[in-house]
Write a protein that holds these residues in place. Sequence first.
Motif, PDB file in Angstrom:
ATOM      1  N   GLY A   1      38.349  46.625  40.982  1.00  0.00           N
ATOM      2  CA  GLY A   1      37.799  45.711  41.662  1.00  0.00           C
ATOM      3  C   GLY A   1      38.717  44.087  41.830  1.00  0.00           C
ATOM      4  O   GLY A   1      39.105  43.660  42.500  1.00  0.00           O
ATOM      5  N   GLY A   2      39.823  44.487  40.632  1.00  0.00           N
ATOM      6  CA  GLY A   2      40.353  43.816  40.194  1.00  0.00           C
ATOM      7  C   GLY A   2      40.170  41.783  39.881  1.00  0.00           C
ATOM      8  O   GLY A   2      40.849  40.757  40.317  1.00  0.00           O
ATOM      9  N   ALA A   3      39.405  41.750  39.389  1.00  0.00           N
ATOM     10  CA  ALA A   3      38.394  40.651  38.408  1.00  0.00           C
ATOM     11  C   ALA A   3      38.195  40.553  37.162  1.00  0.00           C
ATOM     12  O   ALA A   3      37.029  41.958  36.697  1.00  0.00           O
ATOM     13  N   PHE A   4      38.214  39.716  36.718  1.00  0.00           N
ATOM     14  CA  PHE A   4      37.699  39.807  34.978  1.00  0.00           C
ATOM     15  C   PHE A   4      37.163  38.601  34.953  1.00  0.00           C
ATOM     16  O   PHE A   4      37.543  37.436  35.727  1.00  0.00           O
ATOM     17  N   ALA A   5      36.009  38.263  35.178  1.00  0.00           N
ATOM     18  CA  ALA A   5      35.120  36.884  35.041  1.00  0.00           C
ATOM     19  C   ALA A   5      35.065  36.692  34.046  1.00  0.00           C
ATOM     20  O   ALA A   5      33.722  37.285  33.316  1.00  0.00           O
TER      21      ALA A   5
ATOM     22  N   SER B   1      36.443  33.499  37.906  1.00  0.00           N
ATOM     23  CA  SER B   1      37.860  35.146  37.639  1.00  0.00           C
ATOM     24  C   SER B   1      38.625  34.657  37.569  1.00  0.00           C
ATOM     25  O   SER B   1      39.747  34.125  37.681  1.00  0.00           O
ATOM     26  N   ILE B   2      39.166  35.244  36.839  1.00  0.00           N
ATOM     27  CA  ILE B   2      40.615  35.642  36.585  1.00  0.00           C
ATOM     28  C   ILE B   2      40.480  37.056  37.603  1.00  0.00           C
ATOM     29  O   ILE B   2      40.448  37.928  37.459  1.00  0.00           O
ATOM     30  N   THR B   3      42.050  37.143  38.888  1.00  0.00           N
ATOM     31  CA  THR B   3      41.994  38.258  40.247  1.00  0.00           C
ATOM     32  C   THR B   3      43.210  38.821  39.918  1.00  0.00           C
ATOM     33  O   THR B   3      44.413  38.223  39.900  1.00  0.00           O
ATOM     34  N   ASN B   4      43.888  40.347  40.480  1.00  0.00           N
ATOM     35  CA  ASN B   4      44.853  40.501  40.073  1.00  0.00           C
ATOM     36  C   ASN B   4      45.075  40.552  41.631  1.00  0.00           C
ATOM     37  O   ASN B   4      45.902  41.508  42.714  1.00  0.00           O
ATOM     38  N   THR B   5      45.664  39.236  42.513  1.00  0.00           N
ATOM     39  CA  THR B   5      46.458  39.110  43.164  1.00  0.00           C
ATOM     40  C   THR B   5      47.709  39.087  43.264  1.00  0.00           C
ATOM     41  O   THR B   5      48.733  38.844  41.445  1.00  0.00           O
ATOM     42  N   THR B   6      48.622  39.504  43.903  1.00  0.00           N
ATOM     43  CA  THR B   6      50.398  39.742  44.461  1.00  0.00           C
ATOM     44  C   THR B   6      50.561  38.158  44.350  1.00  0.00           C
ATOM     45  O   THR B   6      51.689  38.287  45.597  1.00  0.00           O
TER      46      THR B   6
ATOM     47  N   LYS C   1      34.107  38.764  44.722  1.00  0.00           N
ATOM     48  CA  LYS C   1      33.022  39.193  44.890  1.00  0.00           C
ATOM     49  C   LYS C   1      32.772  40.697  45.310  1.00  0.00           C
ATOM     50  O   LYS C   1      31.527  41.113  44.997  1.00  0.00           O
ATOM     51  N   THR C   2      33.667  41.362  44.734  1.00  0.00           N
ATOM     52  CA  THR C   2      33.160  42.974  44.082  1.00  0.00           C
ATOM     53  C   THR C   2      32.322  42.622  42.567  1.00  0.00           C
ATOM     54  O   THR C   2      31.394  43.452  42.831  1.00  0.00           O
ATOM     55  N   ILE C   3      32.369  41.911  41.687  1.00  0.00           N
ATOM     56  CA  ILE C   3      31.223  41.657  40.717  1.00  0.00           C
ATOM     57  C   ILE C   3      29.857  40.879  42.049  1.00  0.00           C
ATOM     58  O   ILE C   3      28.801  41.846  41.432  1.00  0.00           O
TER      59      ILE C   3
END
Length: 545
Positions: free
Chosen positions: A396-400, A418-423, A454-456
């Motif tokens: 989901g592109g997130a490490f919380a 959350s740390i997320t995989n934003t580009t 939100k995927t988490i």
Amino acid sequence: MSKSTTSGIGTARVSRRGFLAGTGSILGVSALGIPVVGPASSASAANIGDGATVPALVIGTGYGGAVAALRLAQAGTNVEMVEMGMSWDTPGSDGKIFPKVTSPDQRAYWLRTKSKAPVSNFFGFPIDSSIAKYTGVLDAEEFAGITVYQGRGIGGGSLVNGGMAVTPKQSRFSSILPSVDAAEMYSTYYPRANAALGVGNIDPAWFETASCYQYARVGRKHAARSGFPWTFVPTTYDWDYMKAEQANTVPRSALDAQVMYGNDYGKKSLVKTYLASALATGRVNVSPLHRVTSVAPAPAGGYTVTMEQLNTVGTVVATKTVTAAKVFFAAGSVGTSKLLVKLKSTGVLPGLNGEVGKGWGDNGNVMCGRANHMWDPTGKLQSTIPCSGIDNWDAGGAFAEVAPLPTGIETYASLYLSITNTTRRAEFSWNPATQKVDLSWQTAWKQDSITMAKTIFDKINSKEGTIYRTDLFGAYKVWQDGLTYHPLGGAVINKATDNYGRLHGYQGLYVIDGSLIPGNTTVNPFVTITALAERNIEKIIATDL
Ligand code: FAE
């Protein structure tokens, strides 16, 4: 605290003896195995002097700067470090060096007259309060679309951060720093950084019983029931000290609501590790309350560095110029980027390339809270040092990180960063009208990060029959989408610099901090910043000195 009790703190130069005494150091030997009490220092006994000529000048005393200073000194080079913030070594009238997150005073914020807490509301009511203007430890620096939190003082971000010391998964490294040899980083430089930072792990058996981590155990239970991988996270906190805090046998810091406005005891900030070792070499001198404003080629070679000396209300009390053969930009992602963009745009360093100021990101930071059921209390006593996270990066592109809410009362809330995989990447640019540097970040870009987080949390809420808290970041506001704690980029490696941080266009100018990393580290960033600095300084010492 009254102004009179702190006036004068940190205004003097830092002698090695005062610096070490001020750490309240629990370490007789530094994490690098270097005795921190040794023969008399040969470092200058004063703040850097106007007109001085020095072999190496380091701008900033955070992770990159501390690594550079230590390794240069060990290689025999005398180093002057210049830091815009104070030396945090003297207790105030309350007997503490730093205030609690629940009661910020002038020590908390860099030159603000009102606090600006990330959790700004409680039950919807604003909780920020008036404070006296002072060179406090946390800067909430505001750009048009984002507030960037940064540490100010000797030790940089290590003074205010949560101590989460995370090495990213090697499989993800090529997305973080594509031009850097991953095998070398994981065999040599990450281990070197972790050892020198004093990174350690929580005792898993103690974790199960410690009341101060009930909030983390609740976080684990909810992650597990929704099928998410949950993991312990290493930290730079002294875990024996944490146990003693829980047992109430030592003065408390993590268990006394100290974190983002500083920590008096158990956290191994850079002051206790890299910087203690650097000063112990006798080759390093640090000048607090000195802010660099210009670096220009000097007529006879090297660079003319201009700096302002500040008092504790931020007034410029002196201006100095110094000549340095080599200059290391370690002012942090924002500090280094702002300097370089200004110097390029105003014609002081016109030869810097077009990559300067680019590639800036927020590490995808976004915060939220969840309201738990009454049968899931998170605890009145919460350690401010997070020790666990939920890893949904691949799916989901997130490490919380499971974060504390150390209010001292039962809130039934679970808080997450959350740390997320934003580009999304922004750019710094010089604004001639305001004579300031702007950042092109847009708040709306955080929607990408919210979608990933939100995927988490949508899944956990659905599984647990719970809802998001709407009272923590404003009235009826679910997401804290206006900030970052993890600024990265602005002088990206192998773009604005060569593959070791040497700035293109100018021999003897180096970048050695978080501005080298293009916007994201997939986890909390300081271990990666430290490891990259270790790699780069080794090469620079071998080839340029
Ligand atoms: P940094 O540590 O920011 O040091 C730069 C230094 O340069 C500062 O001391 C500045 O005052 C100084 N400076 C700036 N401009 C000038 C100038 N013109 N002249 C002189 N001095 C100047 O840079 N990261 C983690 O990995 N784990 C965590 O748990 C974590 N929690 C955090 C919590 C908070 C509240 C905050 C604010 C940050 C947190 N971070 C965390 C981020 C981490 O502290 C940050 O990535 C590093 O400190 C960045 O290291 P640098 O060496 O790039």
